[in-house]
Design a protein around this motif. Structure first.
Motif, PDB file in Angstrom:
ATOM      1  N   VAL A 103      -1.049 -11.661  -1.240  1.00 49.44           N
ATOM      2  CA  VAL A 103      -0.902 -10.247  -1.620  1.00 49.44           C
ATOM      3  C   VAL A 103      -1.691  -9.393  -0.623  1.00 49.44           C
ATOM      4  O   VAL A 103      -2.894  -9.577  -0.456  1.00 49.44           O
ATOM      5  N   VAL A 104      -0.992  -8.475   0.049  1.00 50.98           N
ATOM      6  CA  VAL A 104      -1.673  -7.528   0.937  1.00 50.98           C
ATOM      7  C   VAL A 104      -1.181  -6.123   0.586  1.00 50.98           C
ATOM      8  O   VAL A 104      -0.001  -5.803   0.760  1.00 50.98           O
ATOM      9  N   LEU A 105      -2.076  -5.307   0.063  1.00 49.54           N
ATOM     10  CA  LEU A 105      -1.715  -3.932  -0.292  1.00 49.54           C
ATOM     11  C   LEU A 105      -2.150  -3.015   0.849  1.00 49.54           C
ATOM     12  O   LEU A 105      -2.956  -3.400   1.703  1.00 49.54           O
ATOM     13  N   ARG A 106      -1.634  -1.794   0.840  1.00 47.28           N
ATOM     14  CA  ARG A 106      -1.999  -0.837   1.881  1.00 47.28           C
ATOM     15  C   ARG A 106      -2.407   0.461   1.216  1.00 47.28           C
ATOM     16  O   ARG A 106      -1.705   0.941   0.310  1.00 47.28           O
ATOM     17  N   LEU A 107      -3.526   1.019   1.606  1.00 50.52           N
ATOM     18  CA  LEU A 107      -3.982   2.288   1.023  1.00 50.52           C
ATOM     19  C   LEU A 107      -2.920   3.347   1.270  1.00 50.52           C
ATOM     20  O   LEU A 107      -2.468   3.534   2.397  1.00 50.52           O
ATOM     21  N   ALA A 108      -2.546   4.051   0.191  1.00 51.50           N
ATOM     22  CA  ALA A 108      -1.419   4.967   0.276  1.00 51.50           C
ATOM     23  C   ALA A 108      -1.780   6.264   0.996  1.00 51.50           C
ATOM     24  O   ALA A 108      -0.965   6.827   1.729  1.00 51.50           O
ATOM     25  N   ALA A 142      -6.573   2.871  -7.403  1.00 47.25           N
ATOM     26  CA  ALA A 142      -5.254   2.439  -7.875  1.00 47.25           C
ATOM     27  C   ALA A 142      -4.886   1.070  -7.282  1.00 47.25           C
ATOM     28  O   ALA A 142      -4.366   0.199  -7.985  1.00 47.25           O
ATOM     29  N   SER A 143      -5.180   0.867  -5.999  1.00 50.99           N
ATOM     30  CA  SER A 143      -4.890  -0.442  -5.377  1.00 50.99           C
ATOM     31  C   SER A 143      -5.726  -1.541  -6.025  1.00 50.99           C
ATOM     32  O   SER A 143      -5.248  -2.650  -6.273  1.00 50.99           O
ATOM     33  N   LEU A 144      -7.001  -1.220  -6.311  1.00 47.71           N
ATOM     34  CA  LEU A 144      -7.880  -2.210  -6.935  1.00 47.71           C
ATOM     35  C   LEU A 144      -7.372  -2.589  -8.319  1.00 47.71           C
ATOM     36  O   LEU A 144      -7.433  -3.754  -8.718  1.00 47.71           O
ATOM     37  N   GLU A 145      -6.853  -1.598  -9.042  1.00 47.11           N
ATOM     38  CA  GLU A 145      -6.282  -1.891 -10.372  1.00 47.11           C
ATOM     39  C   GLU A 145      -5.145  -2.893 -10.264  1.00 47.11           C
ATOM     40  O   GLU A 145      -5.016  -3.788 -11.094  1.00 47.11           O
ATOM     41  N   LYS A 146      -4.317  -2.723  -9.220  1.00 47.97           N
ATOM     42  CA  LYS A 146      -3.202  -3.668  -9.023  1.00 47.97           C
ATOM     43  C   LYS A 146      -3.716  -5.085  -8.805  1.00 47.97           C
ATOM     44  O   LYS A 146      -3.027  -6.053  -9.107  1.00 47.97           O
ATOM     45  N   LEU A 147      -4.920  -5.214  -8.260  1.00 49.94           N
ATOM     46  CA  LEU A 147      -5.506  -6.544  -8.069  1.00 49.94           C
ATOM     47  C   LEU A 147      -6.310  -6.975  -9.297  1.00 49.94           C
ATOM     48  O   LEU A 147      -6.980  -8.005  -9.280  1.00 49.94           O
TER      49      LEU A 147
END
Ligand code: CIR
Length: 254
Positions: A103-108, A142-147
């Motif tokens: 999983v790699v998210l990107r800051l929006a 928000a990204s941290l919540e997804k993790l």
């Protein structure tokens, strides 16, 4: 502070041009390289497997790999560093993180530097600073919540580069902090150890497994931690200190 894996990036010759708030003379390449080599060795002795990325001459500050990304065992987040000369470091580290994490998210949106993020057992603290703005901090939340990680947005003292310039985690309930950051009340829920006056830069220490790495230029902090029962590994940070960096800045850890 329990980590199996670490990513670092070799300094480039251009590191002598690294950003600094105040000119106290440039570091030398040889000096930074020696400090970086000792850091890698300390990480390995502490039990971490170290991945060493190649230098990036176009990015003088890219040795400070902590800032363009955040990593957790459950995934990585590509950030948006707040210094214009550092923003594209993200594209340089992205392929490595895609290889290593499912999983790699990107800051929006907005800006956020990894140096402003302190991960604790109670949650993640995101410090607002000249590099991390409100929009970036909220996007990161928000990204941290997804993790599956909860976080809170806090203030960094005026004139301090990053939140973690002034603090580090010593164990699950203890932080090492400067008195100016302690005064802000952000660590009310923790046991706090305050670095002696004049050794503020020692607050950016780094606990990896059983070892607390501390700048060797800070004997009173080393003595304080030693007396408190921590296993201290003093590491030279004189050259990286000239470009406003400390021990956490040079790695991504998970
Ligand atoms: C900068 O100003 O971005 C670098 N010269 C120092 C970055 C230090 N990074 C960190 O504290 N995480």
């Amino acid at each position: 502070f329990e980590f199996n894996s670490v990513i670092v990036r070799e300094p480039s010759l251009s590191v002598v041009n690294g950003l600094r708030a105040e000119d106290r003379g440039s570091p030398t390449y040889e000096g930074v390289k020696a400090e970086h080599d000792a850091y890698i060795e300390a990480m390995q002795s502490a039990g971490a497997k170290v991945t060493v990325l190649p230098p990036l001459p176009a990015f003088p500050d890219s040795v400070f790999v902590e800032d363009p990304a955040l990593v957790f065992s459950e995934g990585a987040i590509l950030l948006r560093p707040g210094a214009p000369t550092r923003l594209k470091e993200v594209d340089a580290i992205a392929p490595t993180l895609h290889d290593m994490f499912d999983v790699v998210l990107r800051l929006a949106d907005g800006y956020a530097d990894g140096g402003d993020v302190l991960t604790t057992a109670r949650g993640v603290m995101i410090g607002l600073s000249a590099r991390t703005d409100r929009v970036g901090a909220e996007a990161l939340k928000a990204s941290l919540e997804k993790l599956g990680r909860k976080s809170e947005v806090v203030a960094t003292p005026e004139g301090v580069l990053h939140f973690k310039t002034d603090c580090s985690l010593l164990d699950e309930e203890t932080v090492l902090t400067t008195s100016r950051l302690a005064r802000s009340g952000v660590f009310k829920a923790f046991r706090q150890m305050v670095v002696p006056e004049g050794e503020e830069a020692a607050a950016n220490a780094l606990r990896v497994n059983d070892v607390v790495m501390v700048g060797s230029d800070f004997p009173r902090t080393i003595e304080m931690l030693d007396k408190a029962g921590y296993q201290v590994a003093p590491l030279k940070t004189t050259d990286i200190g000239k470009i406003d960096a400390g021990l956490s800045c040079m790695s991504l850890r998970w």
